[in-house]
Scaffold this active site. Structure first.
Site, PDB file in Angstrom:
ATOM      1  CG  ASP A 126       0.620   3.416  -9.344  1.00  0.00           C
ATOM      2  OD1 ASP A 126       1.162   3.868  -8.317  1.00  0.00           O
ATOM      3  OD2 ASP A 126       0.431   4.106 -10.365  1.00  0.00           O
ATOM      4  CG  ASP A 129       3.236   6.588  -7.430  1.00  0.00           C
ATOM      5  OD1 ASP A 129       3.080   5.360  -7.294  1.00  0.00           O
ATOM      6  OD2 ASP A 129       2.426   7.309  -8.037  1.00  0.00           O
ATOM      7  CE1 TYR A 278      -3.279   4.491 -13.035  1.00  0.00           C
ATOM      8  CE2 TYR A 278      -2.570   5.230 -10.858  1.00  0.00           C
ATOM      9  CZ  TYR A 278      -2.291   4.598 -12.069  1.00  0.00           C
ATOM     10  OH  TYR A 278      -1.038   4.092 -12.307  1.00  0.00           O
ATOM     11  CD  GLU A 516       5.278   7.117 -13.050  1.00  0.00           C
ATOM     12  OE1 GLU A 516       5.049   6.887 -11.840  1.00  0.00           O
ATOM     13  OE2 GLU A 516       4.835   8.124 -13.635  1.00  0.00           O
TER      14      GLU A 516
END
Length: 543
Positions: A126, A129, A278, A516
């Site tokens: 995603d 990571d 999430y 990120e």
């Protein structure tokens, strides 16, 4: 051939000439009268024919394109940026890589799903990571499908359509395998807590990677409905180029929607571990979002009824505009209304969605009385310091869509509390937002990695921060996390989190609020840039 002789007209007495002349004038007048009547009748027949065809077959004319909306010239800066943006989907791929365009990426997570006797090796990581979170992954797929359906012709004009379809299919292949039975869906691969204790390349992962699921006992209406939306929208993308695959996607989407609606519950309650990463704030928006895409994919009126008279008031969130994101689909939902061939009650509810879409646009336009104050001094829509660009890109994607919808349907004016705007005003707003992201900002930095001369170099991204030849394990990799050197591998196409409200950006790998990237940021900018490639009409229907 014999020459044609010129014949002299015979002489005629004067009185006979006068009589003949009068007779000719009468006949000529009668002749032109019949011509006018015949022309009128012919025009009437043609007009009725065209009217009937357009009413019966609204796509009889090519998207009902008015003259001014024929494709204009390609904007090369946006075309170049689009080609760069698409590469991030390759950067994020999991599994056995095919036609790999990223030199520093290799095969990874080949045994994902083996603990459940499934092949879950494909899909996308995603963000920075190495976990595959199904909720944002499915949302990324839905956004990609939407962009292709609206702007596929424009993508093709700059030779990016094939890349878009290939990136989408890499996700949907995973989603199909993650749905082994009607009431079962695998929504996560990898332990996020363990993953965040490591800093390693995905190619070198050795820790356990469990697959988590939602089912009838532990429901996840939000994630199941989002996957249904992804599959339904993707089924439209592949409808002509791969009918069998399209049918598989549509069938899975219908099963998952039924599962999501029957066994209601938030997936972050069933899988508490995901709350830190999430967390879902509700599932009503995903149910409406999925029903809308399923209506387009199947034309089954029950889905239209579901999102209007049955659940519109319950889940529509009317009167309270929200920001479009991976967690909140309401703003996107408002743009998917269809108004032909429906009941008055259904149309009344769809009008509520339409009014909310208009309200959202009025919120974005700087000169509107209802304009949001959630923007930087430089004009960027800014909602949160965590991944700020998600919200600005999402809002801008909707703005360029709405601008094109207005142009296609020849709607001249958007009314915002007494102030009027045109489709050009919305497009201008979208251009300013896109240009800000691409470098026209106080930092004079592109937030799209690889575009322009100055862009982030210390991206919060495991794979790109570790040299390819490094053999560090889980914990040893943190020396690269703390390294003062730029990332040795450039994650081309990544859209980082973006600036703070004061329009500063700290280019530091440890600054994950700003540094990120995510796949859904990339999906938003792909849709936005595709819309800005040129000016043209968009399809009035996906069916």
């Amino acid at each position: 051939m014999e020459a044609i002789k010129k014949l002299k007209p015979p002489k005629t007495p004067p009185k006979e000439v006068e009589a003949i002349t009068k007779n000719v004038e009468v006949k000529k007048n009668e002749f032109w009268g019949w011509c006018v009547l015949a022309s009128f009748l012919a025009l009437l027949v043609i007009s009725c024919g065209v009217y009937t065809l357009v009413k019966l077959f609204p796509n009889f004319l090519p998207h009902n394109k008015p003259g001014p909306n024929r494709p204009g010239p390609i904007a090369r800066n946006y075309a170049d940026a689009l080609g760069i943006a698409f590469q991030f989907f390759d950067v994020q791929r999991s599994g056995k890589l095919v036609n790999n365009r990223i030199s520093w990426r290799g095969d990874s997570a080949l045994r994902d799903g083996s603990d459940r006797n499934l092949d879950l090796s494909k899909g996308l990581y995603d963000a920075g990571d190495n976990v595959k979170f199904g909720f944002p992954m499915a949302f990324t797929a839905t956004l990609l499908s939407w962009a292709i359906l609206e702007y596929g012709e424009r993508m093709a004009a700059v030779e990016q359509l094939g890349q878009a379809q290939d990136s989408l299919k890499w996700i949907t292949d995973f989603l199909i395998n993650a749905h082994p039975s009607p009431n079962e869906l695998y929504v996560q691969v990898g332990d996020p807590d363990l993953d965040h204790e490591c800093w390693e390349r995905p190619e070198g992962m050795s820790e356990r990677r469990p697959a988590a699921q939602v089912n009838a006992s532990f429901p996840g209406s939000d994630v199941a409905a989002e996957v249904a939306a992804a599959m339904a929208s993707a089924s439209l993308v592949f409808k002509k180029i791969d009918p069998d695959y399209s049918f598989t996607l549509r069938t899975n989407a219908e099963e998952l929607f039924a599962f999501a609606d029957l066994y209601r519950g938030a997936y972050s309650v069933s899988i508490p571990q995901v709350k830190k990463f999430y967390n879902s704030t509700g599932y009503g928006d995903e149910l409406l979002w999925a029903a809308s895409w399923l209506y387009y994919a199947t034309r089954d009126p029950s889905y239209l009824k579901y999102l209007t008279v049955i659940n519109g008031d319950v889940f529509g969130n009317w009167g309270d505009p929200s920001w479009f994101s991976w967690d909140d689909k309401h703003a996107g939902m408002n743009f998917l209304g269809e108004k032909d061939g429906i009941s008055p009650d259904e149309n009344a509810k769809l009008q509520m969605y339409t009014r909310m879409a208009q309200a959202t646009m009025c919120t974005l336009l700087p000169g509107s009385p209802s304009a949001t104050s959630s923007r930087t001094a430089g004009g960027l829509i800014w909602v949160s310091e965590w991944n700020a660009l998600q919200y600005s890109l999402a809002a801008t994607f909707l703005a360029v869509l709405y601008s094109d919808y207005m142009a296609t349907s020849q709607v001249q004016t958007l009314f915002c509390d007494g102030t009027t705007f045109s489709s050009k005003d919305l497009r201008h707003f979208a251009i300013t937002q896109a240009d800000y992201v691409l470098g026209k900002n106080p930092m004079e930095m592109s937030y799209l990695v690889g575009y322009g001369m100055d862009y982030p170099r210390y991206i919060h991204h495991r794979g790109s921060s570790i040299p390819v030849d490094s053999r560090t394990n889980c914990r040893e990799g943190f020396k690269w996390y703390d390294s003062p050197d730029p990332n040795p591998n450039i994650p081309t196409g990544a859209v980082v989190g973006g600036p703070f409200m004061n329009e500063t950006y700290v280019d530091n790998r440890t600054n994950h609020r700003q540094a990120e990237p995510t796949t859904y940021n990339s999906a938003f900018i792909v849709g936005l840039l595709s819309g800005l490639l040129t000016t043209a009409s968009v399809p009035q229907s996906f069916g």
